[in-house]
Write an enzyme that holds these catalytic residues in place. Structure first.
Site, PDB file in Angstrom:
ATOM      1  N   ASP A   1     -10.426  17.142  -3.829  1.00 23.40           N
ATOM      2  CA  ASP A   1     -10.623  15.773  -4.294  1.00 23.40           C
ATOM      3  C   ASP A   1     -11.004  14.849  -3.134  1.00 23.40           C
ATOM      4  O   ASP A   1     -10.210  14.651  -2.218  1.00 23.40           O
ATOM      5  CB  ASP A   1      -9.331  15.287  -4.955  1.00 23.40           C
ATOM      6  CG  ASP A   1      -9.492  13.977  -5.702  1.00 23.40           C
ATOM      7  OD1 ASP A   1     -10.471  13.256  -5.437  1.00 23.40           O
ATOM      8  OD2 ASP A   1      -8.638  13.673  -6.547  1.00 23.40           O
TER       9      ASP A   1
ATOM     10  N   SER B   1      -5.590   9.756 -11.858  1.00 21.31           N
ATOM     11  CA  SER B   1      -6.225   8.891 -10.898  1.00 21.31           C
ATOM     12  C   SER B   1      -5.422   7.598 -10.759  1.00 21.31           C
ATOM     13  O   SER B   1      -4.266   7.651 -10.365  1.00 21.31           O
ATOM     14  CB  SER B   1      -7.662   8.646 -11.331  1.00 21.31           C
ATOM     15  OG  SER B   1      -8.431   8.148 -10.297  1.00 21.31           O
TER      16      SER B   1
ATOM     17  N   HIS C   1     -11.513  15.818  -8.317  1.00 21.76           N
ATOM     18  CA  HIS C   1     -10.821  14.667  -8.900  1.00 21.76           C
ATOM     19  C   HIS C   1     -10.621  14.887 -10.400  1.00 21.76           C
ATOM     20  O   HIS C   1     -11.251  14.251 -11.239  1.00 21.76           O
ATOM     21  CB  HIS C   1     -11.634  13.403  -8.646  1.00 21.76           C
ATOM     22  CG  HIS C   1     -10.867  12.136  -8.887  1.00 21.76           C
ATOM     23  ND1 HIS C   1      -9.719  11.834  -8.214  1.00 21.76           N
ATOM     24  CD2 HIS C   1     -11.086  11.090  -9.730  1.00 21.76           C
ATOM     25  CE1 HIS C   1      -9.271  10.656  -8.616  1.00 21.76           C
ATOM     26  NE2 HIS C   1     -10.076  10.189  -9.542  1.00 21.76           N
TER      27      HIS C   1
END
Length: 755
Positions: free
Chosen positions: A587, A500, A619
């Protein structure tokens, strides 16, 4: 520096370099290799709880490889039975209703984060969807009150994709009724300890948040939290006329406060000069605060209630301060579920009876893991170049520090800089499967709370405003240099890895500071800040002002140019080291296009990049089969550039949806694992495989970019679960999940983990 060229000679050269780096003395000193499945596969059991009536224990465990809820009588775990039947996506957090009849949980489809809320009848083992909405609608558990066992409040964006209406669910009947329509574009609702709607919070264009009370059905503004405090000030519980908060207004570190809504007088209940108050536990029935925690380098708990203090005292007598946390207390204060853990101890669940003062073993999360092979975690305070202190954690490989001075005995070792997601999150002290996995493979592991991390005051957090790729990255480089100067890390063998925001940091590391890192591993990372902001989900609408403040607004041409200047895609020509990318196709936070564009640009320049896509993920990786496949590739990739050791692939890809969309040839043995492999549209020859086509781009489970521990209870004594249960039993912390438009009553930890 010219980029690496894609050729057999380069690949052979990289392997020769890695072989030269592999120190026989280091390899000989390392403990036995730990099976990656034991470290990062499904836990045997985890997230243990007890039903409110104290008669049944529950936990998550695999059913045909998928996490589900299991139950057993409190005194006989041997007759356990599974009560949910999830066959694809794992069940994550779950909650008992006050009457001990049902468990509640939320689940999405293939990581798209459009959750539905489910109810399972524990006795009948029947599950129903409490929010049977159409595809594309997001439902969230908002609040639950023990005084109303059959009532659950949920929010849904079925009327308007950008804003959430509030609904009341009859848990027993399975019916749903809208009780508030969000025509005023509130970002969050506020309900009290009996589930009455009392107010709301609204985001303003300047990044501030206004709090409203509903009096005589009309909103009255209570106060406004300025943009400087927006990410560090949040409501915890509304109990009668008392609004409990974490509050940084007029101070740097978040204090635990209560505001009297009649007199408008605020009282500070708890605070620290060292770090924010990180979490608070409230009583499930009376809603009085029981304890709060502060977590600088390690968590400390302050008790506010004598009865709860008996549980804490029992834990400290048994395990010492800081080596446990309490995840549940029954409403009658008779039983508490403890989690005992530390850097070298995977989580162990135990039950304490306050009346009899007796301890009962529940289970170990990973009974097959030999704790003697695990390595301790050091706490560090690393100075930044401009005078900040960066609370950090270091794990060394086993056998390299026999004198226990925190520095390898025989010279520096290869190191992985593991960057947390968020960025409005933090790293913690405690057991980490990924620290242990990498250390067992022969690498030091460094985790840094860089500026913009949460928990260390608003000045530290706000020091990250518009500093993506700037001072936030300088902090990471300063931390690497700190370990090099101490003789911990070999400067020629440092990798950067993260999910991320950590994936973005990885791309920044390779493109902005190409001479520092030997290679990088990017999981669902951002390559272009402009396209990131332009592709945010509709339900982030009310929080875009925060993103604009901290990152930039691409509609403003000057800010757009600045965002592009801070984007790795702009500096792709500078990438000269190998890169591994993992992406979830669905995602919604960091869309697949972020990975696609950096891979396309690198492929056009013949730079070394291997790209894995997972069609059934969002994600990060929620399915253990996908985690196992990606981290098997990761360890083989790291061996090539750092010279550590590996476990053979074996059955790592069994059950995984992994697709290699580019660069299969750069990871030895990878092609042999695949049935369908495509390399940028060109067939890749591998024994027994055939070429497939790369799926279309587009489009998560609430995980930290693939780096969530499968058995990851919060490492805080006050129980930091990311979804609240009720106003009487919630805690707030810097957990892994984003609460963008999370209309979760009373725990709107706004944007705790953006990305």
């Amino acid at each position: 520096m010219a980029p690496y060229f894609r050729s057999p000679f380069l690949v052979a050269g990289l392997r020769s370099l890695a072989a030269a780096f592999a120190s026989p003395a280091l390899v000989a000193a390392l403990p036995d290799l730990i099976d990656r499945r034991i470290l990062i596969g499904n836990a045997d059991k985890f997230r243990g709880r007890v039903s409110p009536d104290g008669q049944t224990m529950s936990w998550l465990a695999p059913l045909n490889g998928v996490q589900n809820v299991w139950v057993a009588p409190i005194d006989n775990v041997d007759v356990a039975r599974v009560v949910t039947n999830s066959t694809v996506r794992p069940v994550g957090s779950y909650y008992w209703t006050a009457d001990s009849k049902y468990v509640l949980y939320a689940q999405d489809s293939n990581g798209n984060e459009n959750h539905h809320v489910f109810r399972t009848d524990v006795e009948a083992t029947e599950t129903i969807d409490l929010t049977p909405v159409e595809d594309g609608v997001k439902a969230q558990i908002h609040s639950y009150a023990y005084s109303q066992p059959n009532t659950l409040l949920v929010t849904m964006n079925d009327r308007d994709p950008a804003y959430f209406d509030l609904h009341k669910v009859d848990v027993a009947e399975g019916t749903i009724e809208k009780i508030a329509e969000n025509t005023e574009e509130y970002s969050s609702w506020m309900t009290d300890e009996v589930n009455e709607l009392r107010g709301a919070i609204k985001a303003n264009v300047d990044g501030s948040f206004s709090y409203f009370l509903f009096e005589n059905e009309s909103p009255t503004e209570l106060f406004t939290v300025g943009a400087d405090d927006a990410l560090s000030t949040s409501p915890l519980a509304l109990v009668g006329n008392s609004l409990y908060m974490l509050d940084t207004r007029d101070r740097d570190k978040a204090a635990f406060t209560v505001l009297d809504l009649v007199t408008n007088e605020m009282t500070v209940i708890g605070e620290s000069d060292e770090a924010d108050v990180a979490g608070v536990r409230f009583h499930a029935v009376t809603s009085i605060p029981l304890a709060y925690t502060v977590n600088y380098l390690k968590p400390t708990v302050t008790v506010l209630d004598d009865t709860y203090g008996e549980f804490v005292a029992a834990g400290e007598a048994e395990y010492g301060e800081g080596n446990f946390f309490i995840v549940y207390v029954t409403p009658d204060d008779s039983l508490a579920v403890f989690v005992v853990e530390g850097p070298t101890l995977p989580q162990e669940y135990r039950l304490y009876n306050r009346t009899s003062e007796a301890w009962t073993d529940m289970f170990l999360t990973r009974p097959d893991l030999n704790a003697t092979l695990l390595q301790p975690m050091q706490t560090l305070e690393i100075p930044s170049r401009d005078g900040l202190i960066l609370p950090s954690y270091l794990t060394l490989p086993g056998g390299v520090d026999m004198d226990e001075d925190g520095i390898p005995d025989n010279g520096p070792v290869p190191m992985v800089l593991l960057v947390h997601g968020g960025p409005w999150a933090r790293d913690f002290y405690g057991y980490s499967a990924f620290h242990q996995f990498l250390a067992n493979r022969g690498y030091a592991v460094l985790a840094v709370n860089f500026r913009a991390s949460t928990g260390f005051g608003k000045a530290f957090l706000n020091a990250g405003i518009r500093e993506w790729s700037g001072k936030m990255h300088d902090d990471l480089i300063d931390a690497v240099n700190f370990t090099v100067d101490r003789g911990v890390a070999d400067p020629d063998r440092v990798a950067i890895m993260g999910g991320s925001y950590g994936g973005y940091a990885t791309l920044v590391g390779l493109s902005f500071t190409p001479d520092v890192f030997a290679c990088g591993v990017d999981i669902v990372g951002i390559s272009n800040l402009v396209t990131l902001i332009q592709s945010t989900p509709s339900y982030w609408e009310s929080f875009l002002s925060i993103l604009y403040l901290h990152i930039g607004n691409p509609a403003n041409e000057t800010e757009r140019e600045d965002m592009l200047a801070r984007s790795p895609i702009t500096h792709v020509d500078s990438i000269v080291k190998p890169l591994l990318i993992g992406q979830g196709e669905n995602d919604p936070r960091v869309p697949k296009a972020e990975s696609d564009q950096i891979v396309e640009a690198m492929a056009a320049r013949d730079q070394v990049v291997t790209y894995l896509n997972y069609p059934d993920e969002g994600h990060g990786f929620a399915r253990p089969e996908n985690s196992l496949s990606f981290f098997a590739v990761t360890e083989h990739f790291l061996k090539e550039c750092l010279g550590g050791r590996v476990e053979e692939f074996g059955e790592a890809f069994e059950g995984s949806s992994a697709e290699v969309l580019h660069g299969v040839e750069y990871v030895p043995g990878l092609a042999d694992q695949l049935v369908d492999v495509t390399d940028n549209g060109e067939d890749v020859e591998s024994p027994g495989t055939s070429s497939g086509e790369a799926p279309d781009t587009e489009e998560t489970e609430e995980v930290d970019g693939g780096l969530t521990e499968q058995d990851g209870e919060a490492t805080d004594p006050s129980d930091q679960e990311s979804t609240p249960k009720s106003a009487g039993d919630v805690a707030v912390g810097a957990g892994w999940s984003i609460l963008v438009v999370s209309a979760t009553a009373l725990t709107m930890r706004v944007l705790t983990d953006l990305i």
